[in-house]
Design an enzyme around this catalytic site. Structure first.
Site, PDB file in Angstrom:
ATOM      1  N   ASP A  25       0.792  -1.157  -0.037  1.00 18.44           N
ATOM      2  CA  ASP A  25      -0.066   0.030  -0.047  1.00 18.44           C
ATOM      3  C   ASP A  25       1.037   1.253  -0.051  1.00 18.44           C
ATOM      4  O   ASP A  25       1.572   1.480   1.092  1.00 18.44           O
ATOM      5  CB  ASP A  25      -0.971   0.136   1.415  1.00 18.44           C
ATOM      6  CG  ASP A  25      -1.480   1.387   1.307  1.00 18.44           C
ATOM      7  OD1 ASP A  25      -1.541   2.032   0.527  1.00 18.44           O
ATOM      8  OD2 ASP A  25      -2.362   1.143   2.380  1.00 18.44           O
ATOM      9  N   LYS A  88       2.503  11.580  -3.456  1.00 18.87           N
ATOM     10  CA  LYS A  88       1.675  10.716  -4.216  1.00 18.87           C
ATOM     11  C   LYS A  88       0.690  11.776  -4.819  1.00 18.87           C
ATOM     12  O   LYS A  88       0.157  11.349  -5.924  1.00 18.87           O
ATOM     13  CB  LYS A  88       0.801   9.849  -3.377  1.00 18.87           C
ATOM     14  CG  LYS A  88      -0.090   8.781  -3.944  1.00 18.87           C
ATOM     15  CD  LYS A  88      -0.804   7.802  -3.109  1.00 18.87           C
ATOM     16  CE  LYS A  88      -1.608   6.784  -3.602  1.00 18.87           C
ATOM     17  NZ  LYS A  88      -2.143   5.839  -2.395  1.00 18.87           N
ATOM     18  N   GLU A 187      -7.100   0.705  -4.706  1.00 18.22           N
ATOM     19  CA  GLU A 187      -7.262   0.495  -3.162  1.00 18.22           C
ATOM     20  C   GLU A 187      -8.609   0.065  -2.725  1.00 18.22           C
ATOM     21  O   GLU A 187      -8.593  -0.798  -1.815  1.00 18.22           O
ATOM     22  CB  GLU A 187      -6.926   1.982  -2.634  1.00 18.22           C
ATOM     23  CG  GLU A 187      -5.458   2.115  -2.694  1.00 18.22           C
ATOM     24  CD  GLU A 187      -4.973   3.479  -2.646  1.00 18.22           C
ATOM     25  OE1 GLU A 187      -5.844   4.328  -2.177  1.00 18.22           O
ATOM     26  OE2 GLU A 187      -3.787   3.833  -3.360  1.00 18.22           O
ATOM     27  N   ASP A 209     -13.147   4.813   0.719  1.00 16.30           N
ATOM     28  CA  ASP A 209     -11.809   5.101   1.029  1.00 16.30           C
ATOM     29  C   ASP A 209     -11.311   6.408   1.062  1.00 16.30           C
ATOM     30  O   ASP A 209     -11.102   6.962   0.004  1.00 16.30           O
ATOM     31  CB  ASP A 209     -11.093   4.146   0.003  1.00 16.30           C
ATOM     32  CG  ASP A 209      -9.471   4.188   0.234  1.00 16.30           C
ATOM     33  OD1 ASP A 209      -9.076   4.904   1.030  1.00 16.30           O
ATOM     34  OD2 ASP A 209      -8.802   3.426  -0.538  1.00 16.30           O
TER      35      ASP A 209
END
Lengths: 628, 170
Positions: A25, A88, A187, A209
């Site tokens: 992850d 990210k 994800e 999420d």
């Protein structure tokens, strides 16, 4: 003398019983690596027993390796320009796209002639891909040390809403870190896998999420071991960071600072970390004292209440709910049909977020698995399935493209070829024609996004199809084919169909980095001393050779007798023996060549096997259909 | 490998406009369990390539057979009836008038989420009715069936526009 090994009844004694594979992850704020050991998923820890690696990289003077994780995070206030976090949010972005988020970043973007942005650090300019690769390297190293062997591959998770460029850049980062990517996994889908294997409840699931920097919602249906993603929606730059920024802005105002970005990066860093701390302290408490003190600015202290905080972060939470409604509509699902709501990501720990989700779905969300680990665990389970550790194949995931893919047509309009939420892999072709008499070339502009005008969408690639024979306008037939693979990555090809002349071109949009650039970086990197690199390359090819051999052995055992003549079979076994011999004694390059040769020579057999499976798939049901 | 097998055959269904959706789902899942690239990660290169092509084709077949308009177009295509380009004009003044009214209707409700959702439902109902008409036409009078499909496409575009408006509102 070595003892002879005897396997359990019913199990093969093949040397490659268990393949080492991990799930990673790669988060905005934190990253984790997990694997399956004797059927149990676990996150792997570092030497201090910590599984969470803060996604922060601190660059140091040239020659000194960068520091990754907690130690880097601790240095972020004292060394803000060289300590890179939340990277990210900019991976896969082009320089000109940074404006909208640049204000939140204290770094200096270096001038660059490529479209990949570079951040100036004391160790030189680095791209977001390289920064991510540093994080992945640490996790890879951790896995290799813990598991005691080279990894066969990794499943790396990405936000469902990542576009093609962001996915490609993530894959490039993995390559740079020496990881073979088995699959990029969305994800929320990973989270669903983690829960799905836990209880196998059939029905419709919503995975909400909400992480540090991204928000995703996926609506999935689980039926008989198949997870079908019905729709996905999200925002790749919406997350807990935005809440922190809101709180930090308010704190700045209390201290008399109006425009935070005009001040020093270190002040921004200071307030952001105060905001994060205060947010965490307010979980399970109604108020917390604040004491803000920075440089020459007047000191400010007071109480910060849950009500104040919720007012500051509510707009961010409300925006996620609007995106949830769109996902439900795209899935064709009423909120009452959703049987489980799963919360994933650090930001779902915030009580306000939980309350809002609960009131939208009118049902209490599930949080059985630690929301910070659930994605890594799901990725590990999927990695285990993909390398073939499961006997019966295990759960199958059918995912979708998050954004529509299309082409520019006359008038600056965008024409959708593959709409969003189409199940992948998918190939679709569309025909276009020429605009002018005698036109011999056509410019093909590939786009991603939902808007009608080209300028509002993301440009993925541009290429020219040349060599079209001159014809009157509208006579040529140019067939453009879009193929999206199981990682969600696109390739495009085009050809003119009426003429004998075939002009064909294939483009894989990549703005991450070209292969050459990646190679170059690998060469430059201190991480890979030359000997180390050679050894690794050899090992990779040996693993690849083993994989090829295993696949062929399994195939021969199953249907070699029925699908091959005895001569063909003997030839196949000879090929395999040759490959086996070279894999043991040869150089990486020789092994690679031999694998290619074996693949080519066995192509006819693969084709026969596929054919046979299609024939068999419905042989039972066909009869009744024919009799109709 | 036979990639030319038509979608009904591939997905184990009889060639017909009415489709047993449950059976389609079951067969679709069964095929993907077998051919999806995830099942070929450790296979040789060409098998992986075939699996990508097969899985893409299975997905496309599932989409076409599930969608009332795509399915109708596909049935005509199998009979050798070309649909022609999307923008082809319809020579039915009555129908065009109705379309104009619907379009005006859409303008009026462009800020109204619930109104737009009702509008979409209403148009979907219309498409279902056209579908019933299509199922009686496609074998006997393919030319009429073709006109029906063109009308369905008009409705489809209205839904698309309503959805774009909905996207902007949320």
């Amino acid at each position: 003398m070595a003892l002879l090994q005897i396997s359990e009844p019913g199990q093969s004694a093949a040397p490659h019983q268990h393949h080492l594979a991990v799930g990673i992850d790669l988060g905005t704020t934190n990253s984790l690596v997990a694997t399956l050991r004797s059927g149990e998923a676990e996150t792997l820890v570092d030497a201090t027993g910590e599984s969470i690696l803060p996604s922060v990289v601190r660059y140091r003077a040239v020659g000194e390796p960068p520091v990754v994780g907690k130690m880097a995070e601790d240095a972020s206030v004292e060394d803000p320009l060289n300590t890179l976090s939340s990277i990210k949010r900019i991976i896969g972005k082009r320089v000109e796209e940074l404006d909208e988020i640049a204000g939140q970043y204290p770094y200096t973007f270096a001038e660059s002639d490529s479209s990949v942005p570079r951040i100036a650090t004391i160790a030189g300019a680095v791209s977001p891909i390289e920064v991510s690769a540093e994080i992945l390297s640490v996790l890879r190293q951790r896995a290799v040390e813990t598991l005691g062997g080279e990894l066969e591959g990794a499943v790396i998770t990405v936000p469902a809403y990542f576009d093609d460029a962001q996915r490609q850049a993530t894959k490039d980062a993995a390559r740079l870190a020496g990881l073979k990517v088995l699959r990029l996994l969305n994800e929320p889908t990973a989270a669903a896998v983690a829960y799905g294997l836990d209880s196998q409840p059939e029905g419709i699931h919503a995975i909400y999420d909400f992480g540090g920097g991204t928000f995703d919602i996926s609506i999935l249906r689980l039926t008989k071991g198949v997870f079908e993603v019905l729709s996905t929606a999200g925002d790749a730059v919406l997350g807990g960071d935005d809440m922190d920024a809101g709180i930090a802005r308010w704190m700045g105002e209390q201290m008399g600072v109006e425009a935070l970005s005009a001040h020093s990066p270190a002040l921004t860093r200071y307030l952001l970390s105060q905001a994060r701390d205060a947010k965490e302290r307010l979980t399970g408490r109604n108020e917390t004292p604040l004491q803000l003190q920075y440089g020459e600015l007047p000191e400010w202290s007071g109480d910060f209440t849950v009500a104040q905080m919720e007012q500051l972060i509510a707009p961010v939470a409300d925006r996620t709910l609007r995106i949830v409604r769109r996902a439900l509509r795209d899935a064709g699902v009423e909120k009452g049909e959703v049987s489980e709501v799963v919360l994933v990501g650090g930001s779902t720990r915030i009580p306000l977020v939980q309350r809002k989700v609960e009131s939208l779905f009118e049902r209490a969300p599930l949080q059985g698995i630690d929301p910070e680990r659930v994605v890594a665990i799901g990725a590990a389970i999927q990695a285990d399935i993909l390398v073939g550790n499961k006997k019966e194949g295990g759960l199958l995931l059918l995912d979708v493209t998050p954004l529509s893919l299309g082409l520019e047509i006359m008038g600056g309009m965008s024409e959708v070829v593959i709409p969003r939420n189409t199940t992948i892999p998918v190939a679709r072709a569309q025909e276009f024609t020429t605009f002018k008499d005698g036109q011999t070339a056509m410019s093909i502009h590939v786009l991603q996004g939902e808007r009608e005008m080209v300028v509002d969408n993301r440009s993925l690639a541009r290429f020219d199809l040349r060599g079209i024979p001159p014809m009157v306008a509208g006579a040529a037939r140019i067939r453009v084919t879009f193929q999206v693979d199981a990682d969600g990555l696109l390739s495009v090809s085009a050809r003119e169909e009426t003429s004998a002349v075939e002009a064909e071109i294939e483009v894989r949009p990549s703005y991450g980095l070209s292969d050459g650039e990646v190679e170059g970086m690998l060469k430059d990197s201190y991480r890979f001393a030359e000997a180390d690199r050679d050894a690794r390359r050899l090992r990779e090819q040996q693993v690849e050779a083993d994989r090829t051999l295993e696949a062929l052995e399994a195939a021969l055992e199953k249907d070699g007798a029925t699908l091959l003549s005895s001569e063909e079979r003997a030839a196949m076994e000879q090929l395999m023996d040759d490959l086996r011999a070279i894999a043991e004694s040869g150089q990486a390059r020789e092994i690679e060549k031999k694998i290619e040769y074996v693949n080519r020579e066995s192509e006819f057999y693969a084709a026969r096997r596929m054919d046979q499976s299609v024939q068999q798939a419905f042989s039972g049901q066909r009869i009744e259909d024919i009799s109709k | 490998m036979d990639l030319t097998r038509h979608y009904f055959d591939l997905l184990g269904l009889p060639v017909d406009y009415s489709v047993d959706r449950e059976k389609l789902s079951v067969n679709y899942r069964q095929l993907q369990q077998q051919f999806h690239p995830d099942r070929f990660v450790s296979a040789a290169d060409q098998e992986r390539r075939f699996s990508l092509q097969m899985a893409s084709r299975i997905n496309e077949g599932n989409r076409v057979l599930r969608d009332p308009i795509e399915r109708a177009k596909y049935l005509l295509e199998l009979q050798g009836v070309e649909m022609g380009t999307d923008g082809e004009t319809l020579r039915d003044p009555q129908f065009l008038l109705e379309q104009m009214e619907l379009r005006e209707n859409l303008e009026e409700i462009q800020q109204d989420i619930e109104g737009l959702e009702r509008f979409v439902e209403q148009i979907e109902q219309q498409i279902r009715q056209q579908g019933e008409r299509f199922s009686t036409q496609w074998q006997e009078s393919p030319e009429q069936a073709r006109t029906t499909v063109q009308q369905m496409q008009f409705f489809q575009r209205l839904i698309h526009q309503a959805e774009l408006l909905l996207d902007e509102l949320i």
